[in-house]
Design an enzyme around this catalytic site. Structure first.
Site, PDB file in Angstrom:
ATOM      1  N   TYR A 107       0.792  -1.241   0.000  1.00 54.49           N
ATOM      2  CA  TYR A 107       0.000   0.000   0.000  1.00 54.49           C
ATOM      3  C   TYR A 107       0.820   1.286   0.000  1.00 54.49           C
ATOM      4  CZ  TYR A 107      -3.983  -2.981   1.450  1.00 54.49           C
ATOM      5  OH  TYR A 107      -4.951  -3.931   1.541  1.00 54.49           O
ATOM      6  N   GLU A 121      -1.564  13.757  -8.154  1.00 55.95           N
ATOM      7  CA  GLU A 121      -0.823  15.003  -8.393  1.00 55.95           C
ATOM      8  C   GLU A 121       0.670  14.731  -8.576  1.00 55.95           C
ATOM      9  OE1 GLU A 121      -2.708  13.973  -5.871  1.00 55.95           O
ATOM     10  OE2 GLU A 121      -2.666  15.416  -4.215  1.00 55.95           O
TER      11      GLU A 121
HETATM   12  O1  LIG Z   1      -4.844  14.377  -2.958  1.00 59.68           O
HETATM   13  C1  LIG Z   1      -4.924  13.135  -2.990  1.00 59.68           C
HETATM   14  C2  LIG Z   1      -5.451  12.385  -1.938  1.00 59.68           C
HETATM   15  C3  LIG Z   1      -5.490  11.005  -2.058  1.00 59.68           C
HETATM   16  N1  LIG Z   1      -5.003  10.398  -3.182  1.00 59.68           N
HETATM   17  C4  LIG Z   1      -5.096   8.940  -3.330  1.00 59.68           C
HETATM   18  C5  LIG Z   1      -4.081   8.099  -2.644  1.00 59.68           C
HETATM   19  C6  LIG Z   1      -4.819   6.774  -2.533  1.00 59.68           C
HETATM   20  O2  LIG Z   1      -4.716   6.050  -3.763  1.00 59.68           O
HETATM   21  C7  LIG Z   1      -6.275   7.178  -2.382  1.00 59.68           C
HETATM   22  C8  LIG Z   1      -6.789   7.109  -0.958  1.00 59.68           C
HETATM   23  O3  LIG Z   1      -5.950   7.816  -0.114  1.00 59.68           O
HETATM   24  O4  LIG Z   1      -6.352   8.499  -2.852  1.00 59.68           O
HETATM   25  C9  LIG Z   1      -4.504  11.126  -4.234  1.00 59.68           C
HETATM   26  O5  LIG Z   1      -4.111  10.578  -5.268  1.00 59.68           O
HETATM   27  N2  LIG Z   1      -4.451  12.478  -4.092  1.00 59.68           N
HETATM   28 ZN   LIG Z   2      -0.479  12.711  -2.067  1.00 60.49          ZN
END
Ligand SMILES: O=c1ccn([C@H]2C[C@H](O)[C@@H](CO)O2)c(=O)[nH]1
Ligand SMILES: [Zn+2]
Length: 132
Positions: free
Chosen positions: A48, A55
């Protein structure tokens, strides 16, 4: 730069999210100082902690093609209010942003806020801290 257009691009990018563990899709759309567009989605892993947020995916795509200044970035998730990027992403955004970089946090309901890296991560560690 049209904020609504960039959010739409992030919503498109979100469709590519690889999220077999959380099912939480996130998309990002980044415009560089040269007006090049890079899209990113979150990419999870059976281990995980190796997950890459949307981003950071967009930023790493841009930097790997020689575009390392962000004019604007939109990030979208299916959140109650505008999405809140994690700490790791805030630090990575900081590396390639400046005071003029528009950081747009949005959700699927049309809510969004436009903010800056100094608001998101006050006092972030940067190049200037490495100068002896
Ligand atoms: O700004 C964010 C917040 C969370 N996640 C992703 C990480 C993970 O795959 C899922 C749950 O945390 O969301 C992002 O990609 N960007
Ligand atoms: Zn992040």
């Amino acid at each position: 730069m049209n904020v609504n257009w960039l959010i739409e691009q992030a919503i498109e990018a979100r469709q590519k999210a690889y999220v077999p563990y959380s099912s939480f899709q996130v998309g990002a759309a980044l415009l560089t100082e040269n007006d090049k567009l890079y899209l990113g989605c979150n990419i999870e892993n059976a281990s995980y902690g190796l997950t890459n947020c949307a981003e950071r995916t967009a930023i790493f795509k841009a930097v790997s093609e020689g575009e390392n200044r962000v004019k604007a970035i939109a990030i979208v998730g299916d959140t109650e209010g505008p999405i809140s990027p994690c700490g790791a992403c805030r630090q990575v955004i900081a590396e390639f942003s400046d005071d003029n970089t528009k950081i747009i946090l949005a959700n699927l309901n049309g809510d969004f806020v436009e903010t800056t890296i100094n608001e998101l991560l006050p006092g972030f560690f940067s190049k200037k801290d490495l100068i002896k």
